[in-house]
Design a protein around this motif. Structure first.
Motif, PDB file in Angstrom:
ATOM      1  N   ARG A 351       0.840  -1.198   0.000  1.00 24.19           N
ATOM      2  CA  ARG A 351       0.000   0.000   0.000  1.00 24.19           C
ATOM      3  C   ARG A 351       0.881   1.255   0.000  1.00 24.19           C
ATOM      4  O   ARG A 351       0.623   2.223  -0.719  1.00 24.19           O
ATOM      5  CB  ARG A 351      -0.914  -0.025   1.231  1.00 24.19           C
ATOM      6  CG  ARG A 351      -2.095   0.892   1.125  1.00 24.19           C
ATOM      7  CD  ARG A 351      -2.766   1.032   2.478  1.00 24.19           C
ATOM      8  NE  ARG A 351      -1.812   1.497   3.483  1.00 24.19           N
ATOM      9  CZ  ARG A 351      -2.052   1.521   4.798  1.00 24.19           C
ATOM     10  NH1 ARG A 351      -3.195   1.092   5.258  1.00 24.19           N
ATOM     11  NH2 ARG A 351      -1.138   1.977   5.632  1.00 24.19           N
ATOM     12  N   ASP A 352       1.947   1.216   0.810  1.00 26.19           N
ATOM     13  CA  ASP A 352       2.871   2.355   0.861  1.00 26.19           C
ATOM     14  C   ASP A 352       3.550   2.594  -0.483  1.00 26.19           C
ATOM     15  O   ASP A 352       3.811   3.736  -0.862  1.00 26.19           O
ATOM     16  CB  ASP A 352       3.947   2.129   1.932  1.00 26.19           C
ATOM     17  CG  ASP A 352       3.380   2.295   3.337  1.00 26.19           C
ATOM     18  OD1 ASP A 352       2.239   2.794   3.463  1.00 26.19           O
ATOM     19  OD2 ASP A 352       4.083   1.941   4.302  1.00 26.19           O
ATOM     20  N   HIS A 354       2.284   2.110  -3.410  1.00 26.90           N
ATOM     21  CA  HIS A 354       1.325   2.847  -4.235  1.00 26.90           C
ATOM     22  C   HIS A 354       1.330   4.325  -3.871  1.00 26.90           C
ATOM     23  O   HIS A 354       1.378   5.195  -4.741  1.00 26.90           O
ATOM     24  CB  HIS A 354      -0.091   2.284  -4.044  1.00 26.90           C
ATOM     25  CG  HIS A 354      -0.339   1.018  -4.804  1.00 26.90           C
ATOM     26  ND1 HIS A 354       0.040   0.849  -6.115  1.00 26.90           N
ATOM     27  CD2 HIS A 354      -0.929  -0.144  -4.437  1.00 26.90           C
ATOM     28  CE1 HIS A 354      -0.295  -0.363  -6.520  1.00 26.90           C
ATOM     29  NE2 HIS A 354      -0.882  -0.987  -5.523  1.00 26.90           N
ATOM     30  N   SER A 355       1.290   4.616  -2.560  1.00 33.85           N
ATOM     31  CA  SER A 355       1.272   6.021  -2.141  1.00 33.85           C
ATOM     32  C   SER A 355       2.527   6.751  -2.586  1.00 33.85           C
ATOM     33  O   SER A 355       2.464   7.910  -2.987  1.00 33.85           O
ATOM     34  CB  SER A 355       1.154   6.139  -0.619  1.00 33.85           C
ATOM     35  OG  SER A 355       0.239   5.218  -0.127  1.00 33.85           O
ATOM     36  N   ALA A 356       3.690   6.057  -2.509  1.00 35.29           N
ATOM     37  CA  ALA A 356       4.939   6.705  -2.918  1.00 35.29           C
ATOM     38  C   ALA A 356       4.954   6.941  -4.431  1.00 35.29           C
ATOM     39  O   ALA A 356       5.467   7.967  -4.903  1.00 35.29           O
ATOM     40  CB  ALA A 356       6.140   5.866  -2.492  1.00 35.29           C
ATOM     41  N   ASP A 357       4.380   6.004  -5.199  1.00 36.79           N
ATOM     42  CA  ASP A 357       4.270   6.199  -6.655  1.00 36.79           C
ATOM     43  C   ASP A 357       3.403   7.430  -6.953  1.00 36.79           C
ATOM     44  O   ASP A 357       3.744   8.256  -7.815  1.00 36.79           O
ATOM     45  CB  ASP A 357       3.617   4.980  -7.326  1.00 36.79           C
ATOM     46  CG  ASP A 357       4.555   3.785  -7.409  1.00 36.79           C
ATOM     47  OD1 ASP A 357       5.775   3.990  -7.246  1.00 36.79           O
ATOM     48  OD2 ASP A 357       4.072   2.662  -7.637  1.00 36.79           O
ATOM     49  N   ILE A 358       2.270   7.527  -6.255  1.00 36.41           N
ATOM     50  CA  ILE A 358       1.368   8.665  -6.472  1.00 36.41           C
ATOM     51  C   ILE A 358       2.064   9.966  -6.068  1.00 36.41           C
ATOM     52  O   ILE A 358       1.934  10.992  -6.744  1.00 36.41           O
ATOM     53  CB  ILE A 358       0.055   8.488  -5.648  1.00 36.41           C
ATOM     54  CG1 ILE A 358      -0.696   7.237  -6.091  1.00 36.41           C
ATOM     55  CG2 ILE A 358      -0.834   9.717  -5.768  1.00 36.41           C
ATOM     56  CD1 ILE A 358      -1.184   7.254  -7.525  1.00 36.41           C
ATOM     57  N   PRO A 398       4.039  -3.978  -5.123  1.00 36.05           N
ATOM     58  CA  PRO A 398       2.986  -4.528  -5.979  1.00 36.05           C
ATOM     59  C   PRO A 398       3.565  -4.882  -7.353  1.00 36.05           C
ATOM     60  O   PRO A 398       4.590  -4.321  -7.754  1.00 36.05           O
ATOM     61  CB  PRO A 398       1.997  -3.366  -6.121  1.00 36.05           C
ATOM     62  CG  PRO A 398       2.418  -2.337  -5.127  1.00 36.05           C
ATOM     63  CD  PRO A 398       3.863  -2.548  -4.853  1.00 36.05           C
ATOM     64  N   PRO A 399       2.905  -5.795  -8.083  1.00 42.63           N
ATOM     65  CA  PRO A 399       3.364  -6.113  -9.439  1.00 42.63           C
ATOM     66  C   PRO A 399       3.306  -4.854 -10.315  1.00 42.63           C
ATOM     67  O   PRO A 399       2.513  -3.945 -10.063  1.00 42.63           O
ATOM     68  CB  PRO A 399       2.351  -7.143  -9.935  1.00 42.63           C
ATOM     69  CG  PRO A 399       1.657  -7.646  -8.719  1.00 42.63           C
ATOM     70  CD  PRO A 399       1.713  -6.561  -7.711  1.00 42.63           C
TER      71      PRO A 399
END
Ligand SMILES: [Zn+2]
Length: 415
Positions: A351-352, A354-358, A398-399
């Motif tokens: 989940r983290d 994803h947040s860092a990508d965003i 994540p993949p």
């Protein structure tokens, strides 16, 4: 009770092997599935075949290695080798701390030796075959010696303190032992990149140039101090690219692999750096650090309650209770809890990610983080369609397609 505990230990050893290998098998099969949405064009047909070959080779090596270590563990349990080792070290030493230290040292050494052939094969045959390996035999041996020495010195020191506390403190030993481990983890978290990393790698500041200028511009926009931005000579071991963040407050550090800078263009590299800055700004590292200390607290609490129970050592065939035998039985019984903790921790770190990508997309560029991630994944022949259950248990990130779709979704929301 002892028989029941022994049966539970054997069952958990087999269960862990069965779960791991079933997931790996499913994952390896999933690689043959259709290319997921968003991943079209990442691989040419030829590259895709190569990536499946790479995954299969890693799966087979993992299966062989896990089979050997599981069989060894079951043999050790069945033939009561831990009891034999216990009486062997008791014959050599009279001091109980030395007895425990020697037992743990010998058991760890045997376990490392058992996995060493697979490590050698993995580096010099498997990674080599797919063009990833850059490690020379000399470097491999040097790493092994340094790693073992470091483990012996640091592990030995911490264990000695814990053993001493166990002898001195009785009921509250577990709180003090946890405090020692937590204190050490704070020191490592703050200074690991300054003290441990340079033992294995050359770490130097990023040199002046277009990349540094672009990074400085981004970081001053974000109010992120660049005092500790380093490039690491990862290329002496592998061609694979990466970057990471560590530390707290003034010790916060971003390390870029030299392979990353070599493979990604300036925008993509800044986007990856922005992702790492995101981990800091969104307090991921701090949260993870706190959560891991809470978990060790819970484990030490359980250890404190159960370690005195002599059924633990009797389950392994030892009549004289001792720290090392009871702790060994305790940790073997803890395997299912560790698996569940791993599942939870991986879910949180994914989940983290994803947040860092965003964060990188929001503060720098969605297109650049996407193409950077794509390059890193494609270059390391990563599995584009991993099995969801395997991902749940084993993926800390994540993949690729899931990450890219997530960034796209965010971009859509912005519009
Ligand atoms: Zn990350």
């Amino acid at each position: 009770m002892t028989h029941l505990l022994f049966a539970a230990i054997v069952f958990f050893v087999i269960l862990e092997f069965a779960i791991d290998q079933t997931l790996s098998y499913l994952n390896q099969k999933a690689a043959y599935g259709p290319v997921p949405k968003g991943a079209e064009g990442i691989y040419s047909e030829e590259k895709r075949v190569e990536s499946i070959r790479y995954l299969t080779a890693k799966y087979q090596l993992g299966l062989a290695s896990a089979t050997v270590s599981t069989v060894l563990m079951l043999a050790a349990l069945y033939f009561q080798l831990f009891a034999w080792l216990d009486s062997f070290v008791r014959d050599q030493f009279s001091n109980s701390i030395l007895i425990s230290l020697a037992f743990i040292a010998i058991a760890s050494l045997v376990s490392s030796l058992a996995s060493l052939p697979f490590g050698i094969y993995g580096t010099f045959v498997l990674e080599e075959r797919f063009g990833f390996n850059k490690t020379t035999p000399k470097l491999f041996i040097l790493d092994l010696i340094k790693g073992t020495a470091l483990g012996a010195v640091i592990g030995g020191a911490i264990l000695s303190v814990i053993l001493w506390l166990y002898e001195t403190l009785d009921g509250t030993f577990w709180i003090a032992a946890w405090a020692v481990v937590a204190g050490f983890s704070i020191i490592m978290f703050m200074f690991g990149t300054s003290v441990i990393l340079p033992l294995f790698n050359k770490v130097k500041p990023l040199e002046e140039g277009a990349l540094r200028t672009e990074i400085e511009k981004y970081c001053s926009n974000q109010g992120y101090s660049l005092r500790r931005l380093f490039v690491m000579d990862a290329s002496k071991r592998s061609t694979k690219a990466n970057a990471f963040f560590s530390g707290l407050g003034k010790s916060k550090t971003i390390v870029l692999f030299d392979t990353l800078i070599e493979k990604l263009n300036t925008q993509e590299t800044v986007a990856v750096l922005a992702h790492e800055v995101g981990h800091y700004k969104l307090k991921h590292t701090l949260r993870m650090f706190i959560s891991s200390n809470i978990q060790t607290f819970a484990i030490f609490f359980l250890l404190g309650q159960l370690l005195g129970n002599e059924n633990l050592s009797k389950a392994l065939g030892v009549d004289t209770p001792s720290f090392h035998i009871s702790a060994l039985a305790f940790f073997l019984l803890l395997t299912p809890i560790n698996t569940i903790l791993g599942l939870i921790n991986n879910t949180l770190t994914r989940r983290d990610e994803h947040s860092a990508d965003i964060y990188a997309a929001k503060t720098y560029s969605g297109a650049a983080i996407k193409s950077g991630l794509k390059k890193i994944s494609a270059d390391s022949l990563s599995n584009l369609s991993p099995h969801p259950l395997y991902v749940a248990f084993n993926y800390s990130h994540p993949p690729l397609t899931v990450r890219m779709n997530h960034v796209d979704k965010f971009a859509k929301e912005l519009r």
